[in-house]
Design an enzyme around this catalytic site. Structure first.
Site: not given
Ligand code: DX5
Ligand code: ZN
Length: 215
Positions: A67, A36, A65, A176, A32, A136, A34, A7, A144, A174, A141-142
Site C-alpha cells: 500500500m 503501508m 501487499h 473483514g 500476508h 480489497m 501489509d 495477515s 479489523g 483481503d 490502511g487498517f
Molecule cells: C488492510 C490490510 C489487510 C488487513 C486485513 O489494509 O490490507 O490485509 O490486515 O485484516 P482483517 O482481516 O482484520 O480485516
Molecule cells: Zn493486505
C-alpha cells in the site's frame, strides 16, 4: 487448492517469531505482509528491515501487499528482503503493466489489486500479466474493518476474466473476512483468503482449524 494467508498486521509483534512458528505448525504456507507508506494510505506499518528479519526465521511464502505510492521504486529492495510475491495497487502505479513485468523479471510473483471504490474495469487489462489478483474488501490502511459486500460481485467479474485469459492466476480477497462470511467469499470464486483479526485474535490454532474446516 484454496490458500489461507494470515495477515501479519494483526499479529502480536512482541512475540512475532512464536506466532509465525505457530501458524506454520498449523500447516499454513502463506503469510500476508501489509506494507503501508503513510501516503497511499494514512497509516504506516513496517518495511524491508522487518521483512528481512522474519525471512531468516520463517519458511512461509511472503505474500507482500504494497500500500505504497509508486511501488515500482522498491521492487529490488523487497526482493532482497525476501518477499516471494509483490502485489501493487493500480491506483498507485505510474505504469501498472511495466511494474508487473519488472516484479516478474526480479524473480518474484506479481500481484495486482484495486481499492473498493475503483471500478473493476481498471484491473481487467492486467490479469494476463499477473500471478494473482487481489480484491480489497475493505478500504486499505487498517485491520479489523467491516467487510464491504459489493466486493463479491467484483470477484465474480474478475474470476470470469481469469478463466478466459489466465486460468492459473490466483484470486485473493483481503479485509473483514471471518468465519461468518468465508463461505460466500469462496463461492464468489476467491481461492486465496487473507484474514488478520480472525486468525490472530484469540486462539490462533483454533481459529485456523475453523477456517480450514470451511476451506
Ligand atoms: C488492510 C490490510 C489487510 C488487513 C486485513 O489494509 O490490507 O490485509 O490486515 O485484516 P482483517 O482481516 O482484520 O480485516
Ligand atoms: Zn493486505
Amino acid at each position: 487448492m484454496n490458500i489461507l494467508s494470515p495477515s501479519m498486521l494483526a499479529a502480536d509483534f512482541g512475540c512475532l517469531k512464536a506466532q509465525l512458528d505457530l501458524i506454520e505448525k498449523n500447516d499454513i504456507k502463506w503469510l500476508h505482509v501489509d506494507v503501508m507508506d503513510g501516503m497511499f494510505v494514512p497509516s504506516i506499518s513496517f518495511g524491508m528491515p522487518v521483512i528481512s528479519s522474519i525471512r531468516k526465521i520463517s519458511g512461509l511464502f511472503f505474500d507482500t501487499h504494497l500500500m505504497v505510492t509508486e511501488p515500482g521504486r522498491y521492487i529490488n529492495d523487497f526482493k532482497k528482503a525476501g518477499s516471494d510475491l509483490l502485489t501493487v495497487h493500480v491506483e498507485a502505479c505510474k505504469d501498472t503493466a511495466e511494474t508487473l513485468k519488472e516484479i516478474k523479471a526480479s524473480g518474484m510473483k506479481a500481484g495486482v489489486t484495486l481499492n473498493p471504490e475503483t471500478d473493476v474495469k481498471e484491473i481487467l487489462p492486467y490479469i494476463g500479466l499477473a500471478d494473482l489478483v487481489l480484491v480489497m474488501s475493505v478500504h486499505p490502511g487498517f485491520g479489523g474493518q467491516k467487510f464491504i459486500p459489493g466486493s463479491l460481485d467484483k470477484a465474480v467479474t474478475i474470476k470470469k476474466e481469469i478463466e478466459k485469459v489466465n486460468p492459473s492466476c490466483r484470486l485473493e480477497m483481503d479485509g473483514g473476512i471471518n468465519l461468518n462470511n468465508l463461505k460466500e467469499v469462496l463461492l464468489s470464486g476467491v481461492d486465496t483468503i487473507v484474514a488478520g483479526t480472525a486468525v490472530f485474535g484469540g486462539d490462533i490454532t483454533e481459529n485456523i482449524k475453523a477456517f480450514k474446516k470451511i476451506m
